[in-house]
Design a protein around this motif. Structure first.
Motif, PDB file in Angstrom:
ATOM      1  N   VAL A 199       2.733  -5.480  -4.527  1.00  0.00           N
ATOM      2  CA  VAL A 199       2.097  -5.603  -3.214  1.00  0.00           C
ATOM      3  C   VAL A 199       2.939  -5.338  -2.047  1.00  0.00           C
ATOM      4  N   ILE A 201       1.672  -5.954   1.634  1.00  0.00           N
ATOM      5  CA  ILE A 201       1.261  -6.952   2.406  1.00  0.00           C
ATOM      6  C   ILE A 201       1.743  -6.833   4.623  1.00  0.00           C
ATOM      7  N   ARG A 242      -8.459  -4.767   2.244  1.00  0.00           N
ATOM      8  CA  ARG A 242      -7.075  -4.737   1.247  1.00  0.00           C
ATOM      9  C   ARG A 242      -7.309  -3.250   0.068  1.00  0.00           C
ATOM     10  N   THR A 302      -1.135  -1.988  -4.255  1.00  0.00           N
ATOM     11  CA  THR A 302      -1.637  -2.695  -3.536  1.00  0.00           C
ATOM     12  C   THR A 302      -2.003  -2.552  -1.606  1.00  0.00           C
ATOM     13  N   CYS A 352      -2.681  -4.842   1.688  1.00  0.00           N
ATOM     14  CA  CYS A 352      -2.987  -5.202   2.327  1.00  0.00           C
ATOM     15  C   CYS A 352      -2.319  -5.121   3.455  1.00  0.00           C
ATOM     16  N   LEU A 354      -3.696 -13.569   4.049  1.00  0.00           N
ATOM     17  CA  LEU A 354      -3.046 -12.095   3.948  1.00  0.00           C
ATOM     18  C   LEU A 354      -2.531 -12.662   3.129  1.00  0.00           C
ATOM     19  N   LEU A 389      -4.549 -13.346  -0.639  1.00  0.00           N
ATOM     20  CA  LEU A 389      -4.529 -12.600  -1.032  1.00  0.00           C
ATOM     21  C   LEU A 389      -3.453 -11.692  -1.848  1.00  0.00           C
ATOM     22  N   GLY A 390      -2.290 -11.652  -1.342  1.00  0.00           N
ATOM     23  CA  GLY A 390      -1.001 -11.097  -1.602  1.00  0.00           C
ATOM     24  C   GLY A 390      -1.345 -11.859  -2.673  1.00  0.00           C
ATOM     25  N   ASP A 428      -2.653 -12.252  -6.606  1.00  0.00           N
ATOM     26  CA  ASP A 428      -3.136 -10.400  -7.510  1.00  0.00           C
ATOM     27  C   ASP A 428      -1.710 -10.816  -8.723  1.00  0.00           C
TER      28      ASP A 428
END
Lengths: 120, 292
Positions: B35, B37, B128, B135, B137, B155, B158-159, B162
């Motif tokens: 991920v 971010i 996203r 991924t 973000c 943020l 959200l990260g 995952d």
């Protein structure tokens, strides 16, 4: 008529502070009684929104006029809504600026800057 | 101890333009499933390299006070309470400066007249998406807003939501509150430093910051010159771990200027960043190095 001026020092012969919100002092000069009062600007050290707080102090002291080299948008909004007129100061001392204003030599401040908030 | 499967690495620098984004983008790209971010919500640019396929967009809102003029009696308690100077009393009525408000809700709690309620105000968006196995973000703060903190908070949520994989947090420049928010939950802080006096000055500031936060940290020396490197001298002097040295490199600069992800463009860079990634894992997770 009460005139407010942002100052570097508590002195009629001091020069104006380039920042309105973060000026260390304000001079409140009453043109009727010809007396002045220096007030410490408690907004000067606030982390943000100094202009708003400083404008609040100006209105709390019932000033009618502000003479300042510069003024931010937020402070201008408070002052305008409170019917305080903002004039652009000239170089020179507080005393010289009061004299110039009373002689009708200063113009209204037209440009209001946006904030310098949260600088990196 | 952090686990390589879900370690959170914050990449920061103090000064802008030292290579935070190049490092974090390429590490995420070389890490397989990961991920990325972008917490630099004032000017996010990681997405330019990843060009992710966007799968969701959400607005981030904060709560601001709304004053019921019929109930307010101008007592001024709210104005005097607000430490952020987001309220002013004009002609005996409080006025809200929404952009100054930090959404603490104090004015509403304090109002003796119960004249204050809250209303949502959008301050930015979060996108996203995916690019390969990464991924991506991205947070973007609307122009003129005072703080990106609420966006960064969301943020990072959200990260974290995952699948279990390494997370790379591309921090904003500087050492102010947005940086603090970005590194708060990180397992490790990776400091990217360039060999300029300005770069070293601001590196010092973030180094102090990560120590204040009790974060483990290490340095990537970027844009290394052929001769002596004052940034390296500083690290040696202060006993700061140097994980890697990326030479001053026109090709890497050229790829970046075309918004190309270096590890996807060239085998040389893929190997270079894979090596940095392996070193990072060992450093972050203290994985046992085989005894010889």
């Amino acid at each position: 008529m009460k005139i407010a001026i942002p100052l570097e020092q508590k002195d009629l012969n001091a020069s104006l502070c380039p920042s309105f919100g973060r000026a260390p002092y304000f001079l409140f000069y009453d043109s009727d009684t010809e007396e002045g009062e220096f007030v410490e600007n408690s907004a000067a050290t606030t982390p943000g929104g100094a202009g708003i707080r400083a404008a609040q102090i100006i209105t709390d002291y019932d000033a009618d006029i502000v003479l300042t080299p510069r003024c931010g948008e937020n402070a201008a909004e408070v002052l305008n809504k409170a019917d305080v007129a903002i004039y652009k100061s000239m170089s020179g001392t507080a005393r010289e600026n009061v004299t110039a204003f009373l002689a009708g030599e200063l113009a209204l401040l037209r440009d209001f800057h946006s904030g310098f908030h949260h600088g990196r | 101890m952090a686990d390589r499967r879900d370690m959170k690495v914050a990449v920061l620098s103090g000064k802008g333009g030292t290579g935070k984004t190049i490092v974090s983008v390429n590490l995420a790209a070389v890490a397989g499933t990961s991920v990325y971010i972008d917490c630099d919500v004032e000017e996010p640019n990681g997405h330019l390299f990843f060009k992710p396929v966007i799968s969701s967009v959400e607005e981030v809102a904060v709560k601001i006070p709304v004053i019921d003029a019929a109930k307010c009696n101008g007592c001024r308690r709210c104005v005097d309470f607000c430490k952020f100077n987001a309220l002013a009393l004009i002609k005996n009525r409080p006025r809200v400066f929404a952009k100054m408000c930090h959404s603490c809700g104090g004015c509403m709690l304090l109002c003796p007249q119960k004249a204050i309620s809250e209303q949502e105000r959008t301050i930015g968006v979060i996108q996203r998406g995916t690019a390969g196995n990464v991924t991506v973000c991205t947070g973007e703060l609307n122009i003129g807003e005072a703080t990106g903190i609420p966006i960064i908070k969301r943020l990072l949520q959200l990260g974290a939501a995952d699948v279990r994989c390494p997370v790379f947090i591309d921090c904003p420049p500087g050492s102010a509150c947005t940086v603090m928010e970005s590194i708060k939950d990180a397992d490790y802080c990776l400091l990217v430093v360039e060999p300029t006096l300005f770069g070293i000055h601001n590196f010092r500031m973030v180094y102090e910051l990560v120590r204040l936060f009790n974060k483990r940290c290490g340095v990537i020396l970027n844009k290394c010159p052929a001769g002596g490197n004052p940034a390296e001298d500083f690290c040696v002097e202060h006993g700061i771990t140097i994980l890697s040295r990326i030479p001053f490199d026109h090709e890497l600069g050229a790829l970046s200027s075309e918004a190309k992800t270096a590890v996807w463009e060239s085998e040389r860079y893929r190997r270079q960043f894979a090596l940095i990634y392996e070193t990072l894992i060992q450093e972050v997770c203290h994985e046992a190095v085989a005894y010889s």
